[in-house]
Design a protein around this motif. Structure first.
Motif, short mmCIF file in Angstrom:
data_model
loop_
_atom_site.label_atom_id
_atom_site.label_comp_id
_atom_site.label_asym_id
_atom_site.label_seq_id
_atom_site.Cartn_x
_atom_site.Cartn_y
_atom_site.Cartn_z
N LEU A 252 -8.48 5.19 12.01
CA LEU A 252 -7.83 6.06 11.02
C LEU A 252 -8.01 5.59 9.58
CD1 LEU A 252 -4.45 6.86 12.82
CD2 LEU A 252 -6.44 8.34 12.58
N LEU A 253 -8.07 4.29 9.35
CA LEU A 253 -8.09 3.79 7.97
C LEU A 253 -9.26 4.29 7.13
CD1 LEU A 253 -6.79 0.10 8.24
CD2 LEU A 253 -5.71 2.05 7.09
N PRO A 254 -10.45 4.50 7.69
CA PRO A 254 -11.55 5.03 6.85
C PRO A 254 -11.26 6.41 6.25
CG PRO A 254 -12.43 4.03 8.85
CD PRO A 254 -10.95 4.07 9.01
N PHE A 255 -10.33 7.16 6.84
CA PHE A 255 -9.99 8.48 6.31
C PHE A 255 -8.91 8.42 5.23
CE2 PHE A 255 -11.46 9.10 10.68
CZ PHE A 255 -12.45 10.06 10.49
N CYS A 256 -8.35 7.23 4.99
CA CYS A 256 -7.25 7.08 4.02
C CYS A 256 -7.81 6.69 2.65
CB CYS A 256 -6.27 6.01 4.50
SG CYS A 256 -5.56 6.35 6.12
N PRO A 257 -7.31 7.29 1.58
CA PRO A 257 -7.80 6.95 0.24
C PRO A 257 -7.28 5.60 -0.23
CG PRO A 257 -6.02 8.55 0.08
CD PRO A 257 -6.30 8.37 1.55
N GLU A 258 -7.99 5.00 -1.16
CA GLU A 258 -7.54 3.76 -1.76
C GLU A 258 -6.35 4.06 -2.68
OE1 GLU A 258 -6.69 0.64 -2.01
OE2 GLU A 258 -8.78 0.06 -1.66
N TYR B 27 0.83 -1.21 0.00
CA TYR B 27 0.00 0.00 0.00
C TYR B 27 0.86 1.26 0.00
CZ TYR B 27 -3.33 3.54 1.64
OH TYR B 27 -4.09 4.67 1.77
N ILE B 28 1.89 1.29 0.86
CA ILE B 28 2.76 2.47 0.93
C ILE B 28 3.49 2.68 -0.40
CG2 ILE B 28 4.80 3.46 2.04
CD1 ILE B 28 3.90 2.14 4.63
N GLY B 29 3.96 1.58 -1.00
CA GLY B 29 4.66 1.68 -2.27
C GLY B 29 3.79 2.22 -3.38
N GLU B 30 2.51 1.89 -3.36
CA GLU B 30 1.60 2.31 -4.42
C GLU B 30 1.11 3.74 -4.26
OE1 GLU B 30 -1.55 -0.48 -4.89
OE2 GLU B 30 -0.24 -2.12 -5.50
N ILE B 31 1.09 4.27 -3.04
CA ILE B 31 0.61 5.64 -2.86
C ILE B 31 1.75 6.66 -2.79
CG2 ILE B 31 -1.44 4.82 -1.63
CD1 ILE B 31 -0.15 5.85 0.98
N SER B 32 3.01 6.19 -2.73
CA SER B 32 4.14 7.09 -2.53
C SER B 32 4.71 7.59 -3.85
CB SER B 32 5.25 6.39 -1.75
OG SER B 32 4.80 5.95 -0.49
N PRO B 33 5.09 8.87 -3.93
CA PRO B 33 5.84 9.37 -5.09
C PRO B 33 7.20 8.67 -5.17
CG PRO B 33 5.00 11.18 -3.74
CD PRO B 33 4.81 9.93 -2.96
N THR B 34 7.75 8.56 -6.36
CA THR B 34 9.00 7.83 -6.55
C THR B 34 10.12 8.34 -5.65
OG1 THR B 34 8.46 7.26 -8.82
CG2 THR B 34 10.79 7.23 -8.23
N ARG B 35 10.24 9.66 -5.54
CA ARG B 35 11.33 10.22 -4.75
C ARG B 35 11.19 9.95 -3.25
NH1 ARG B 35 12.57 16.28 -6.80
NH2 ARG B 35 10.30 16.43 -6.78
N LEU B 36 10.00 9.57 -2.83
CA LEU B 36 9.78 9.28 -1.41
C LEU B 36 9.48 7.80 -1.16
CD1 LEU B 36 7.52 12.33 -0.41
CD2 LEU B 36 9.96 12.03 0.04
N ARG B 37 9.43 7.00 -2.22
CA ARG B 37 8.98 5.61 -2.08
C ARG B 37 9.87 4.81 -1.14
NH1 ARG B 37 8.74 3.77 -7.56
NH2 ARG B 37 10.76 2.78 -7.21
N GLY B 38 11.18 4.98 -1.24
CA GLY B 38 12.09 4.25 -0.36
C GLY B 38 12.01 4.72 1.07
N ALA B 39 11.99 6.05 1.26
CA ALA B 39 11.94 6.62 2.61
C ALA B 39 10.64 6.24 3.32
CB ALA B 39 12.09 8.13 2.55
N LEU B 40 9.51 6.39 2.62
CA LEU B 40 8.23 6.04 3.23
C LEU B 40 8.10 4.53 3.40
CD1 LEU B 40 5.77 8.54 1.47
CD2 LEU B 40 6.81 8.70 3.74
N GLY B 41 8.70 3.77 2.47
CA GLY B 41 8.67 2.31 2.62
C GLY B 41 9.42 1.85 3.85
N THR B 42 10.45 2.59 4.24
CA THR B 42 11.23 2.25 5.43
C THR B 42 10.43 2.46 6.71
OG1 THR B 42 13.22 2.92 4.23
CG2 THR B 42 13.44 2.67 6.60
N MET B 43 9.36 3.25 6.64
CA MET B 43 8.52 3.49 7.82
C MET B 43 7.90 2.19 8.35
SD MET B 43 8.86 6.68 8.39
CE MET B 43 7.57 7.00 9.57
N HIS B 44 7.70 1.23 7.47
CA HIS B 44 7.20 -0.09 7.89
C HIS B 44 8.16 -0.72 8.89
CE1 HIS B 44 5.60 -4.16 7.72
NE2 HIS B 44 6.74 -4.60 7.22
#
Length: 429
Positions: free
Chosen positions: A140-146, A80-97
């Motif tokens: 929180l999840l109901p407020f998050c977009p698909e 989910y994080i990989g699909e919603i993240s911009p390329t330049r942030l995909r690795g950084a946000l992916g590390t949040m897991h």
């Protein structure tokens, strides 16, 4: 979202809703890490009381209910994080897991202290607290977009995908994002649905699947979970006066170097950090062995063992810890991604289970030399990563998949050339 980092489409990349969506997703990862670390306190208490067998039965009965959700979390959150993240942030946000996982581990270690919840009267509350992240996530999840990619590529809902993109990135022009997804969808439609069986049988997915599985195997068979599960007993064997606090120190190092990885992963790249992490862990495993072997001959060797463990964990969190979770989503197109993440997650949990069940017996058999086994495995994993794993930093999903197609085409051309040359060699002979 798969866009190029140099095409000027980023807009306001880290928006409030994107951050909220990532936080809501990784609450499941927090629960995952808490479940990994929570076993230490009840185990230590049971050893004191001589109730190990009965306690293990009770823990297994209570944890079986959440095991399925944790397994799903380990696959769905990075996807989910990989699909919603911009390329330049995909690795950084992916590390949040991974950051959420190690935070959960540290919280379980702190709550497991005797003067908090790690005592005979309150230890069941440690297990009960694992439900708190799930409760917050439900709110929180109901407020998050698909995921826009899921909406457009999988469900064919273009308008819903555009709306999701606008909300996530706070942009008005979504045409370029949709055009990129359209190209990926057209290529997927030319193929049949990718099941797990097809994933293994198709030569198109052989290389990325091998890489994905090896990265997850390397993560689990590196020896890190041997330290996570039995860190307190390892420090006790190293003759440290306060092993529990040393274990908490490991948790702190976990968090610090995972944060470091958040900033490094988009600068140094996934492949480089993974190689550095594995090589560093390999060296630390040898130092750990030396310290454990000679700790009774030289008092200061116990500090060598402790230092090696801390540095081992630091190298793990720089690369091998966070990267396998999100790189699988990068290696596959939308059609094959769910099946690939399912297989990789199953592989990860299977290796996790094997290490957790077998390490005490292997440690008893090998004694202080047990980490030599992990050092040998780490050396092999380092070589594999160096020769086989591509760099995915700054590339769109389509660019990464195209790279595998080109490698496959080059390999087939080489084999064809070799086949054509065989009759010439026979004629000369």
């Amino acid at each position: 979202m798969g866009e190029s980092s140099t095409d000027g489409r980023s807009g306001k990349e880290l928006t409030g809703l994107l951050l909220l969506s990532v936080i809501a997703a990784v609450l499941g990862s927090l629960q995952f890490g808490y479940g990994l670390g929570v076993i230490n306190a009840p185990q230590a208490l049971a050893i004191k009381k001589g109730k190990m067998y009965l306690l293990k039965q009770k823990i297994i009965q209570e944890m079986n209910v959440v095991d399925l959700s944790l397994w799903l979390t380990s696959g769905l959150v990075p996807m989910y994080i990989g699909e919603i993240s911009p390329t330049r942030l995909r690795g950084a946000l992916g590390t949040m897991h991974q950051l959420a996982i190690v935070t959960g581990i540290l919280l379980s270690q702190v709550f497991g202290l005797t003067f908090l919840l790690g005592n005979d009267r309150l230890w069941p509350a440690i297990l009960g607290l694992s439900g708190v992240p799930a409760f917050l996530q439900t709110i929180l999840l109901p407020f998050c977009p698909e995921s826009p990619r899921y909406l457009y590529i999988k469900l064919g809902k273009e308008e819903a995908a555009r709306e999701s993109l606008k909300r996530l990135l706070q942009i008005s022009d979504t045409d370029k994002y949709i055009e990129e997804m359209k190209k990926e969808k057209e290529k997927i439609q030319k193929q049949r649905n990718v099941s797990i069986a097809h994933l293994f049988c198709s030569s198109s997915y052989r290389q990325p699947l091998t890489i994905a599985l090896m990265l997850h195997i390397a993560q689990q068979l590196s020896g890190i979970n041997a330290i996570f599960y039995y860190s307190t007993s390892i420090f006790r064997q190293a003759d440290l006066s306060h092993p529990v606090y040393a274990t908490i120190g490991v948790g702190v190092v976990n968090i610090i170097f995972t944060v470091v990885s958040v900033f490094l992963v988009e600068y140094a790249g996934r492949r480089s950090l993974y190689i550095i992490g594995l090589a560093g862990m390999c060296c630390c495993a040898f130092l750990m062995t030396v310290g454990l072997v000679f700790q009774h001959n030289f008092t200061w060797m116990s500090y060598l063992s402790m230092s090696a463990i801390f540095i081992f964990v630091a190298f793990f969190e720089i690369g091998p810890g966070p990267i396998p979770w999100f790189i699988v989503a990068e290696l596959f197109s939308q059609g094959a991604r769910p099946a690939a993440i399912t297989v990789a997650g199953f592989c990860n949990w299977t290796c996790n289970f094997i290490v957790g069940m077998c390490f005490p017996y292997i440690a008893e058999l090998c004694g202080p030399y047990v980490f030599v086994i992990f050092a040998g495995l780490l050396f092999g994993f380092t070589l594999f990563t160096y020769f086989r794993v591509p760099e995915t930093k700054g590339k769109t999903f389509e660019q990464i998949v195209q790279g595998f197609r080109q490698q496959k085409s080059t390999s087939q051309q080489f084999k064809a050339s070799a086949t054509e040359l065989e009759p010439l060699g026979n004629a000369e002979a």
